[in-house]
Design a protein around this motif. Sequence first.
Motif, PDB file in Angstrom:
ATOM      1  N   ASN A   1      -0.670  -2.131  -2.541  1.00 16.51           N
ATOM      2  CA  ASN A   1       0.311  -1.652  -2.292  1.00 16.51           C
ATOM      3  C   ASN A   1       0.148  -0.029  -1.851  1.00 16.51           C
ATOM      4  OD1 ASN A   1       0.614   0.202  -4.453  1.00 16.51           O
ATOM      5  ND2 ASN A   1       1.637  -0.993  -5.885  1.00 16.51           N
ATOM      6  N   ILE A   2       1.505   0.468  -1.016  1.00 17.29           N
ATOM      7  CA  ILE A   2       1.243   1.789  -0.377  1.00 17.29           C
ATOM      8  C   ILE A   2       0.323   3.122  -1.559  1.00 17.29           C
ATOM      9  CG2 ILE A   2       1.855   4.313   0.440  1.00 17.29           C
ATOM     10  CD1 ILE A   2       2.223   1.592   2.824  1.00 17.29           C
ATOM     11  N   GLY A   3       0.298   2.967  -2.255  1.00 17.93           N
ATOM     12  CA  GLY A   3       0.334   3.524  -4.069  1.00 17.93           C
ATOM     13  C   GLY A   3      -1.038   3.398  -3.943  1.00 17.93           C
ATOM     14  N   SER A   4      -1.798   2.734  -4.013  1.00 12.41           N
ATOM     15  CA  SER A   4      -2.882   1.998  -4.515  1.00 12.41           C
ATOM     16  C   SER A   4      -3.957   2.778  -2.761  1.00 12.41           C
ATOM     17  CB  SER A   4      -2.772   0.787  -5.171  1.00 12.41           C
ATOM     18  OG  SER A   4      -2.758  -0.427  -4.005  1.00 12.41           O
ATOM     19  N   CYS A   5      -3.099   1.812  -2.361  1.00 14.60           N
ATOM     20  CA  CYS A   5      -4.343   3.052  -0.907  1.00 14.60           C
ATOM     21  C   CYS A   5      -4.334   4.453  -1.202  1.00 14.60           C
ATOM     22  CB  CYS A   5      -3.429   2.258   0.358  1.00 14.60           C
ATOM     23  SG  CYS A   5      -4.553   2.636   1.953  1.00 14.60           S
ATOM     24  N   VAL A   6      -3.169   5.011  -1.326  1.00 20.66           N
ATOM     25  CA  VAL A   6      -3.365   6.305  -1.106  1.00 20.66           C
ATOM     26  C   VAL A   6      -4.515   7.150  -2.158  1.00 20.66           C
ATOM     27  CG1 VAL A   6      -1.820   8.745  -0.983  1.00 20.66           C
ATOM     28  CG2 VAL A   6      -0.890   7.062  -0.287  1.00 20.66           C
ATOM     29  N   ASP A   7      -3.460   5.964  -3.440  1.00 20.30           N
ATOM     30  CA  ASP A   7      -4.568   6.476  -4.521  1.00 20.30           C
ATOM     31  C   ASP A   7      -6.483   6.634  -4.248  1.00 20.30           C
ATOM     32  OD1 ASP A   7      -2.480   7.306  -6.604  1.00 20.30           O
ATOM     33  OD2 ASP A   7      -2.567   5.237  -7.513  1.00 20.30           O
ATOM     34  N   VAL A   8      -6.787   5.270  -3.640  1.00 20.29           N
ATOM     35  CA  VAL A   8      -8.077   5.135  -3.360  1.00 20.29           C
ATOM     36  C   VAL A   8      -8.635   6.227  -2.087  1.00 20.29           C
ATOM     37  CG1 VAL A   8      -9.907   3.408  -1.839  1.00 20.29           C
ATOM     38  CG2 VAL A   8      -7.751   2.120  -3.654  1.00 20.29           C
ATOM     39  N   ILE A   9      -7.787   6.379  -1.605  1.00 19.36           N
ATOM     40  CA  ILE A   9      -8.547   7.399  -0.015  1.00 19.36           C
ATOM     41  C   ILE A   9      -8.316   8.010  -0.327  1.00 19.36           C
ATOM     42  CG2 ILE A   9      -7.428   8.884   2.076  1.00 19.36           C
ATOM     43  CD1 ILE A   9      -6.147   5.662   2.419  1.00 19.36           C
ATOM     44  N   LEU A  10      -7.407   9.271  -1.672  1.00 16.66           N
ATOM     45  CA  LEU A  10      -8.031  10.716  -2.248  1.00 16.66           C
ATOM     46  C   LEU A  10      -9.358  10.121  -2.648  1.00 16.66           C
ATOM     47  CD1 LEU A  10      -4.483  10.900  -3.615  1.00 16.66           C
ATOM     48  CD2 LEU A  10      -5.539  12.546  -2.205  1.00 16.66           C
TER      49      LEU A  10
ATOM     50  N   ILE B   1      -1.130  11.863   3.473  1.00 17.43           N
ATOM     51  CA  ILE B   1      -1.726  10.592   3.483  1.00 17.43           C
ATOM     52  C   ILE B   1      -0.819   9.271   3.965  1.00 17.43           C
ATOM     53  CG2 ILE B   1      -3.262   8.816   1.996  1.00 17.43           C
ATOM     54  CD1 ILE B   1      -4.565  10.997   0.898  1.00 17.43           C
ATOM     55  N   LEU B   2       0.593   9.667   3.691  1.00 19.04           N
ATOM     56  CA  LEU B   2       0.888   8.358   3.381  1.00 19.04           C
ATOM     57  C   LEU B   2       2.225   9.033   4.607  1.00 19.04           C
ATOM     58  CD1 LEU B   2       3.356   6.306   2.493  1.00 19.04           C
ATOM     59  CD2 LEU B   2       4.872   8.355   1.322  1.00 19.04           C
ATOM     60  N   GLU B   3       1.884  10.081   4.873  1.00 16.70           N
ATOM     61  CA  GLU B   3       2.464  10.159   7.201  1.00 16.70           C
ATOM     62  C   GLU B   3       1.669   9.395   8.009  1.00 16.70           C
ATOM     63  OE1 GLU B   3       6.000  10.855   7.466  1.00 16.70           O
ATOM     64  OE2 GLU B   3       5.736  11.058   5.870  1.00 16.70           O
ATOM     65  N   GLU B   4       0.321   9.838   7.580  1.00 16.04           N
ATOM     66  CA  GLU B   4      -0.881   9.576   8.585  1.00 16.04           C
ATOM     67  C   GLU B   4      -0.525   7.572   8.542  1.00 16.04           C
ATOM     68  OE1 GLU B   4      -4.599  10.983   8.689  1.00 16.04           O
ATOM     69  OE2 GLU B   4      -3.626  13.140   8.161  1.00 16.04           O
ATOM     70  N   LEU B   5      -0.700   7.470   6.800  1.00 13.13           N
ATOM     71  CA  LEU B   5      -0.496   5.946   6.874  1.00 13.13           C
ATOM     72  C   LEU B   5       0.267   5.108   7.195  1.00 13.13           C
ATOM     73  CD1 LEU B   5      -2.354   3.847   5.343  1.00 13.13           C
ATOM     74  CD2 LEU B   5      -0.986   4.291   3.657  1.00 13.13           C
ATOM     75  N   LYS B   6       1.276   5.732   7.585  1.00 14.38           N
ATOM     76  CA  LYS B   6       2.389   4.933   8.545  1.00 14.38           C
ATOM     77  C   LYS B   6       2.299   4.991  10.036  1.00 14.38           C
ATOM     78  CE  LYS B   6       6.336   6.875   5.873  1.00 14.38           C
ATOM     79  NZ  LYS B   6       7.887   7.687   5.880  1.00 14.38           N
ATOM     80  N   LYS B   7       1.719   5.814  10.495  1.00 11.52           N
ATOM     81  CA  LYS B   7       1.194   5.781  11.689  1.00 11.52           C
ATOM     82  C   LYS B   7       0.235   4.621  11.987  1.00 11.52           C
ATOM     83  CE  LYS B   7       1.517  11.148  12.622  1.00 11.52           C
ATOM     84  NZ  LYS B   7       0.986  11.930  12.893  1.00 11.52           N
ATOM     85  N   VAL B   8      -0.465   4.201  11.460  1.00  3.50           N
ATOM     86  CA  VAL B   8      -1.214   3.108  11.078  1.00  3.50           C
ATOM     87  C   VAL B   8      -0.955   1.990  10.897  1.00  3.50           C
ATOM     88  CG1 VAL B   8      -3.490   2.033   9.743  1.00  3.50           C
ATOM     89  CG2 VAL B   8      -3.408   4.164  10.413  1.00  3.50           C
TER      90      VAL B   8
ATOM     91  N   THR C   1      11.102  -1.139   8.524  1.00  2.05           N
ATOM     92  CA  THR C   1      10.717  -0.743   6.875  1.00  2.05           C
ATOM     93  C   THR C   1      10.015   0.269   6.862  1.00  2.05           C
ATOM     94  OG1 THR C   1      10.416  -3.227   6.825  1.00  2.05           O
ATOM     95  CG2 THR C   1       9.574  -2.230   5.319  1.00  2.05           C
ATOM     96  N   LEU C   2       8.934   0.276   8.150  1.00  2.00           N
ATOM     97  CA  LEU C   2       8.361   1.512   7.966  1.00  2.00           C
ATOM     98  C   LEU C   2       9.157   3.119   7.261  1.00  2.00           C
ATOM     99  CD1 LEU C   2       5.733   1.589  10.421  1.00  2.00           C
ATOM    100  CD2 LEU C   2       5.421   1.487   8.375  1.00  2.00           C
ATOM    101  N   ASN C   3      10.172   3.136   7.806  1.00  2.11           N
ATOM    102  CA  ASN C   3      11.075   4.116   7.379  1.00  2.11           C
ATOM    103  C   ASN C   3      11.278   4.599   6.393  1.00  2.11           C
ATOM    104  OD1 ASN C   3      11.394   4.779  10.174  1.00  2.11           O
ATOM    105  ND2 ASN C   3      12.811   3.237  10.789  1.00  2.11           N
ATOM    106  N   SER C   4      11.173   3.601   5.188  1.00  2.00           N
ATOM    107  CA  SER C   4      11.353   3.593   3.794  1.00  2.00           C
ATOM    108  C   SER C   4      10.350   3.403   3.290  1.00  2.00           C
ATOM    109  CB  SER C   4      12.635   2.521   3.859  1.00  2.00           C
ATOM    110  OG  SER C   4      12.218   1.041   4.198  1.00  2.00           O
ATOM    111  N   ILE C   5       8.930   3.140   3.465  1.00  2.20           N
ATOM    112  CA  ILE C   5       8.271   3.143   2.296  1.00  2.20           C
ATOM    113  C   ILE C   5       7.958   4.050   1.169  1.00  2.20           C
ATOM    114  CG2 ILE C   5       6.695   1.132   4.494  1.00  2.20           C
ATOM    115  CD1 ILE C   5       5.088   3.506   4.362  1.00  2.20           C
ATOM    116  N   GLY C   6       6.778   3.737   0.243  1.00  2.00           N
ATOM    117  CA  GLY C   6       7.039   4.465  -0.535  1.00  2.00           C
ATOM    118  C   GLY C   6       5.699   4.021  -1.533  1.00  2.00           C
ATOM    119  N   PRO C   7       5.312   4.144  -2.770  1.00  4.24           N
ATOM    120  CA  PRO C   7       4.467   3.902  -3.262  1.00  4.24           C
ATOM    121  C   PRO C   7       4.388   2.477  -3.704  1.00  4.24           C
ATOM    122  CG  PRO C   7       4.948   5.956  -3.870  1.00  4.24           C
ATOM    123  CD  PRO C   7       6.480   5.583  -3.458  1.00  4.24           C
TER     124      PRO C   7
ATOM    125  N   SER D   1     -13.246  -0.921  -4.583  1.00  2.75           N
ATOM    126  CA  SER D   1     -12.171  -0.006  -3.620  1.00  2.75           C
ATOM    127  C   SER D   1     -10.889  -0.696  -3.450  1.00  2.75           C
ATOM    128  CB  SER D   1     -12.608   1.185  -3.289  1.00  2.75           C
ATOM    129  OG  SER D   1     -13.420   1.826  -4.397  1.00  2.75           O
ATOM    130  N   ALA D   2     -11.599  -1.747  -2.639  1.00  2.00           N
ATOM    131  CA  ALA D   2     -10.980  -2.319  -1.040  1.00  2.00           C
ATOM    132  C   ALA D   2     -10.129  -3.343  -2.054  1.00  2.00           C
ATOM    133  CB  ALA D   2     -11.363  -2.765  -0.211  1.00  2.00           C
TER     134      ALA D   2
END
Length: 85
Positions: free
Chosen positions: A69-78, A6-13, A23-29, A63-64
């Motif tokens: 942050n990235i971590g909470s976005c991944v959590d909601v998607i999962l 999900i993180l890799e796909e989210l980077k593309k979006v 900044t996208l190269n170093s994003i984390g939760p 949920s929105a």
Amino acid sequence: MTREDILEELKKVLAHYTPDKETLNSIGPETDFVNDLKINSANMVDIIIEAEERYDIEIDMDSAEKIHNIGSCVDVILEKINEKK
């Protein structure tokens, strides 16, 4: 689907909405959408819509509001993917 997938796909979006592509190269939760990636609220709506389409899920307003942050976005998607099972 894993968090890493999900993180890799989210980077593309996010590449479409983030002015600082480096900044996208170093994003984390803990990477913040507004403060770190400089993504405004209108673009956040677009990102949520893209996630809904990509994963065939529905992200409701409650949920929105959890997505900061990235971590909470991944959590909601999962969470939404798992609700469909």
